[in-house]
Design an enzyme around this catalytic site. Structure first.
Site, PDB file in Angstrom:
ATOM      1  N   HIS A 103      43.783  69.662  -3.220  1.00 42.54           N
ATOM      2  CA  HIS A 103      43.284  68.675  -2.529  1.00 42.54           C
ATOM      3  C   HIS A 103      42.598  69.492  -1.310  1.00 42.54           C
ATOM      4  O   HIS A 103      43.244  70.438  -0.470  1.00 42.54           O
ATOM      5  CB  HIS A 103      44.214  67.525  -1.965  1.00 42.54           C
ATOM      6  N   ASP A 111      48.629  73.130   3.652  1.00 40.00           N
ATOM      7  CA  ASP A 111      48.763  71.751   2.716  1.00 40.00           C
ATOM      8  C   ASP A 111      47.298  71.135   2.755  1.00 40.00           C
ATOM      9  O   ASP A 111      46.989  70.636   3.966  1.00 40.00           O
ATOM     10  CB  ASP A 111      50.007  70.869   3.230  1.00 40.00           C
ATOM     11  N   GLU A 128      44.076  62.990  -0.784  1.00 37.34           N
ATOM     12  CA  GLU A 128      45.350  63.199  -1.083  1.00 37.34           C
ATOM     13  C   GLU A 128      46.380  62.697  -0.039  1.00 37.34           C
ATOM     14  O   GLU A 128      47.477  61.821  -0.466  1.00 37.34           O
ATOM     15  CB  GLU A 128      45.898  64.552  -1.561  1.00 37.34           C
ATOM     16  N   GLU A 129      46.160  62.993   1.074  1.00 33.48           N
ATOM     17  CA  GLU A 129      47.203  62.730   2.090  1.00 33.48           C
ATOM     18  C   GLU A 129      47.271  61.246   2.692  1.00 33.48           C
ATOM     19  O   GLU A 129      48.335  60.790   3.423  1.00 33.48           O
ATOM     20  CB  GLU A 129      46.890  63.494   3.454  1.00 33.48           C
ATOM     21  N   ASP A 147      49.930  72.394  -4.999  1.00 32.72           N
ATOM     22  CA  ASP A 147      50.061  71.812  -3.733  1.00 32.72           C
ATOM     23  C   ASP A 147      51.407  72.328  -3.158  1.00 32.72           C
ATOM     24  O   ASP A 147      52.322  73.067  -3.925  1.00 32.72           O
ATOM     25  CB  ASP A 147      50.393  70.013  -3.752  1.00 32.72           C
ATOM     26  N   HIS A 191      53.280  69.813   7.422  1.00 38.00           N
ATOM     27  CA  HIS A 191      52.940  68.969   8.023  1.00 38.00           C
ATOM     28  C   HIS A 191      53.138  69.222   9.798  1.00 38.00           C
ATOM     29  O   HIS A 191      53.138  68.403  10.529  1.00 38.00           O
ATOM     30  CB  HIS A 191      53.399  67.510   7.752  1.00 38.00           C
TER      31      HIS A 191
END
Ligand code: CO
Ligand code: ZN
Length: 335
Positions: free
Chosen positions: A60, A163, A198-199, A221, A307
């Protein structure tokens, strides 16, 4: 590959606003694919090879961020809403960047009192975008991402949006190596798909899978590691090799897919570890239920501090992931 990683992690692209990242990737892969399309949602679909089973690879392009929702009348501070899974304890003092390059700083109420020990609710945070001359530089509806440049420490790479830009880099690197070996005919038709959104709930990968109609899918991922302090029990560690997913909260990997990956890693001597993730999932969760169903698995990149603005990976794991991906798409698939 480091130069490519740096370009990707420092690019700006919150969910739904992936256009800069897509342009960057399009320029990188222009000579590496046999066919390149962009679908209506913005997924970038690159076909390599023709004939044989179709394998879809998904990475992503989007990253977590936020969006300005309201400008406080007297002070000009911005209120905001989350794009993706923000960790509130990481927000205070963080820098955010808007599309026009404006950098804001996040503040919290009572910073040396209550907010010092307990993260406030999201609607209590605010962003300073003042220029010192009374101008409001940001309009409501403007999205932003967190901002930090890439840093290197030994074999570790530290950045925002590892990410999932590290996976975009892995996919591009795999495409480069396939192109170098162009004389060897690929036994599979491989679709490298750089997905959107995606998130915010895996909104891009499923429609992309509908279009590609793959026989097998692999999501790339990041995954958390069990090598932090006071961590939940998890076998994955940084530097332990490519993580082959077995299970997460959105996907039970079919045993045949898992075994296919493990056997490949063992045959090629690639360091690997098994991944069982108790919180979170990937594009594979969406792809597996596309059309009549797609057997799907994941190659995960071990990552500390997911994150946050300091997502940390190990370049040896990254190389192991590239090799595993190449081994899987480059050999005849026997499930
Ligand atoms: Co994420
Ligand atoms: Zn991700």
């Amino acid at each position: 590959m480091k130069e490519l990683i740096q370009k990707l992690v420092e690019a700006w692209g919150p969910s739904g606003y992936e256009h800069h990242v897509r342009k960057l990737i399009q320029d990188e892969v222009a000579e590496l694919a046999d066919e390149i399309t962009v679908d209506p949602l913005g997924n970038l679909i690159c076909r390599v090879g023709q004939g044989g089973p179709k394998i879809m690879i998904a990475a992503h392009m989007d990253e977590i961020g936020l969006m300005a929702t309201y400008i406080e009348k007297k002070t000009g501070y911005l209120r905001f809403t989350a794009i993706g899974g923000l960790l509130y304890t990481t927000l205070m003092g963080s820098r955010v960047k808007f599309e026009d390059g404006t950098v804001g700083v996040i503040g919290a109420p009572d910073m040396f009192g209550a907010s010092r020990t307990t993260a406030p609710e999201l609607d209590e945070f605010y962003i300073d975008v003042s220029d010192g001359n009374g101008n409001s530089l940001v309009q409501i509806g403007s999205p932003a991402t967190f901002w930090r440049p890439l840093e290197e420490r030994g074999t570790r790479l530290i950045a925002k949006s590892m990410d999932d830009r590290i996976s975009c880099a892995i996919a591009i690197e795999a495409m480069r190596r396939l192109r170098k070996n162009k004389k060897k005919k690929l036994p599979n038709e491989v679709y490298f798909v750089f997905t959107v959104q995606e998130e915010v709930g895996i909104r891009g990968a499923r429609p992309a899978a509908y279009a590609v109609d793959p026989d097998i899918a692999i999501a790339l991922d990041v995954t958390g590691t069990g090598d932090l302090l006071k961590n939940e029990k998890m076998a994955v560690k940084l530097g332990g090799g490519a993580a082959i997913k077995v299970h997460d909260t959105g996907l039970v990997v079919p045993p045949a897919i898992r075994d296919w990956m493990v056997k490949r890693a063992e045959a090629d001597g690639i360091p690997y570890q098994l991944e069982l993730l108790n919180l979170g999932t990937t594009d594979a969760a969406g792809i597996q239920t596309a059309r009549a169903g797609v057997p799907s698995g994941c190659i995960s990149i071990p990552c500390r501090f997911v994150h946050t603005t300091s997502e940390t990976v190990d370049s040896r794991d990254v190389e192991a992931c590239v090799q595993l991906l190449l081994g899987l798409v480059g050999n005849t698939v026997k499930l």
